[in-house]
Design an enzyme around this catalytic site. Structure first.
Site, PDB file in Angstrom:
ATOM      1  N   GLU A   1       0.411  -7.792  -6.263  1.00  0.00           N
ATOM      2  CA  GLU A   1       0.769  -6.200  -6.382  1.00  0.00           C
ATOM      3  C   GLU A   1       1.214  -6.101  -7.482  1.00  0.00           C
ATOM      4  OE1 GLU A   1       3.230  -5.030  -3.079  1.00  0.00           O
ATOM      5  OE2 GLU A   1       2.115  -6.133  -1.513  1.00  0.00           O
TER       6      GLU A   1
ATOM      7  N   GLU B   1       6.239 -11.002   0.797  1.00  0.00           N
ATOM      8  CA  GLU B   1       7.260 -10.850   0.375  1.00  0.00           C
ATOM      9  C   GLU B   1       8.297 -11.061   1.714  1.00  0.00           C
ATOM     10  OE1 GLU B   1       7.886  -6.321  -0.470  1.00  0.00           O
ATOM     11  OE2 GLU B   1       6.213  -6.766  -2.289  1.00  0.00           O
TER      12      GLU B   1
HETATM   13  O1  IFM Z   1       3.933  -0.532  -0.036  1.00  0.00           O
HETATM   14  C1  IFM Z   1       4.770  -1.866  -0.463  1.00  0.00           C
HETATM   15  C2  IFM Z   1       3.893  -3.139  -0.003  1.00  0.00           C
HETATM   16  O2  IFM Z   1       3.862  -3.050   1.196  1.00  0.00           O
HETATM   17  C3  IFM Z   1       4.775  -4.282  -0.191  1.00  0.00           C
HETATM   18  N1  IFM Z   1       5.197  -4.287  -1.653  1.00  0.00           N
HETATM   19  C4  IFM Z   1       5.938  -3.294  -2.183  1.00  0.00           C
HETATM   20  C5  IFM Z   1       5.087  -1.790  -1.908  1.00  0.00           C
HETATM   21  C6  IFM Z   1       5.647  -0.655  -2.514  1.00  0.00           C
HETATM   22  O3  IFM Z   1       6.933  -0.352  -1.906  1.00  0.00           O
END
Ligand code: IFM
Length: 439
Positions: A345, A164
């Site tokens: 994710e 990210e």
């Molecule tokens: O916890 C985070 C993760 O580290 C990166 N993506 C979003 C998740 C939730 O906020």
């Protein structure tokens, strides 16, 4: 609904990151990261929480490997803490740090679980920050050195470079809610270019030194929509899409920054001056996989202000809208084709606690996962090349500025004892994985 069947070779997994789960921030020669520094400042993180104890995975990884195996998962996505490997961000590697990840990887492989490693999930060595962090072009070169160390040290097929980059740019540099805690657009987009450069340099090194492996970035993609049908809102949504998505996808896939977004950035940041000859060729080194992280859509009005439209999770930025997942996957197929997608994710926090019978009845998470998996399945049927899915997260963990107050895990962690309790969602996910079907 009729059962939805996933391909037999579909990869089911769960994800975590080093600073969020490992704890042990001062052990075995680990250096200080920007998150240690940021979390130590009162007011930066809810309740003064820090990366300790996390879920103590540094010590409890054998138990976590068993947990992953018991759930029937075939992939575990974790991240490597750069400060464990190079405590000051450069120079000789710290063998104890490398050994930890070797043990983790070996344990996973022994249990038939594929390791997927992320090189950078936000825990930059503090010493590099002191030398300018991601605003300093040299940090990208240091990242390439660190990546090379890890590529040679671990026998892993699938790698992710930067997790990210947009969150680092936005939360770390524009809004000040994450480390290093700046509120400065000028600096933010310079950092953005260097994060992408770091991604490209590492990708190239992997290809040169380890052909046959796969590597790519992990991008949080937010489908953007106008809040109404006015021309202003539609234009704003297009520009928002530039800042959210195309700013990262275009240079990586196509070798250029989107012109409309660059114009908008130029009114705020000298980023353009930092793009040197050859940089875009480096950034567009072909990737072998794209890590896709989906959480929320973004709706904007004509002034490019965010408007919340759908129900929100405990994390207020997260609007629950599975259709957005479908939209982004189908859009990738059309606009950025040819690269296999791995969902790295997807998830949400819930407030469910264990009952007297020790069960955690997180029905909201089950509903969320079912709806998102169903949207993903529909996108796959329409040609989106999704080969795997990782729920965020395996474990409850340190949710950055929210500390331990938001629990994203499918497994509950009692932080006072570090006991793990699979929530109802974990058991439900186990059944989906086992049957390969969503009911
Ligand atoms: O916890 C985070 C993760 O580290 C990166 N993506 C979003 C998740 C939730 O906020």
């Amino acid at each position: 609904m009729n059962a939805l069947r996933f391909p037999d070779d579909f990869v089911w997994g769960a994800a975590t990151s080093a600073y969020q789960v490992e704890g042990a921030t001062t052990e075995d020669g680990r250096g200080v990261s920007v998150w240690d520094t940021f979390a130590a400042v009162p007011g930066n993180v809810k309740d003064g929480d820090t990366g300790d104890p996390g879920a103590d995975q540094y010590h409890r990884y054998p138990e976590d490997i068993e947990l992953i195996a018991d759930l029937g998962l075939s992939s575990y996505r974790f991240s490597i803490a750069w400060p464990r490997i190079q405590p000051t961000g450069s120079g000789k590697p710290n063998q104890k740090g490398i050994d930890f990840y070797r043990r983790l990887v070996e344990g996973l492989v022994e249990r038939g679980i594929r390791p997927m490693a992320t090189l950078f999930h936000w825990d930059l060595p503090q010493e590099l920050q002191d030398r300018g962090g991601w605003e300093n072009r040299d940090t990208a070169a240091r990242f390439a050195d660190y990546a090379e160390i890890m590529f040679d040290a671990l026998h892993i097929r699938d790698w992710l470079t930067i997790n990210e980059p947009k969150t680092v740019v936005d939360c770390g540099y524009r809004f000040g809610s994450h480390a290093p805690g700046f509120e400065d657009d000028a600096r933010a987009f310079v950092a953005c270019h260097h994060l992408l450069l770091a991604h490209g340099l590492a990708t190239r090194i992997s290809h040169e030194r380890h052909p046959g492996r796969r590597i790519g970035p992990a991008l949080n993609l937010h489908p953007t929509y106008p809040v109404d049908d006015t021309q202003e809102a539609r234009q704003a949504a297009r520009l928002q899409d530039g800042v959210e998505n195309r700013l990262y996808l275009d240079p990586i896939f196509k070798g250029f920054y989107p012109e409309d977004t660059l114009r908008w950035i130029s009114e705020r940041s000298p980023m353009r001056d930092h793009i040197l000859e050859g940089d875009l060729a480096t950034i567009s080194e072909p990737i072998d996989i794209l890590g896709v992280q989906y959480y929320t859509p973004i709706y904007v009005n004509g002034d490019m202000e965010r408007v919340h439209v759908h129900p929100r999770a405990q994390a207020e930025w997260l609007e629950i809208y599975p259709e957005g997942f479908y939209d982004i996957l189908v859009r990738l197929k059309t606009d950025y084709p040819g690269v296999p997608l791995v969902i790295t994710e997807n998830g949400l926090p819930t407030t469910d606690e264990p009952g007297p019978d020790d069960r955690v009845r997180d029905v909201g998470r089950i509903e969320y996962l079912r709806d998102h998996l169903s949207a993903m399945h529909r996108a796959m049927k329409e040609g989106a090349q999704v080969e795997g899915y990782h729920v965020w997260s395996l474990l409850d963990n340190f949710e950055w500025a929210e500390g331990y107050s938001q629990r994203f895990g499918i497994v509950y962690v009692d932080y006072s004892t570090q006991r793990r309790i699979p929530k109802d969602s974990a058991l439900w996910y186990r059944d989906v994985v086992k049957s390969g079907e969503l009911r």
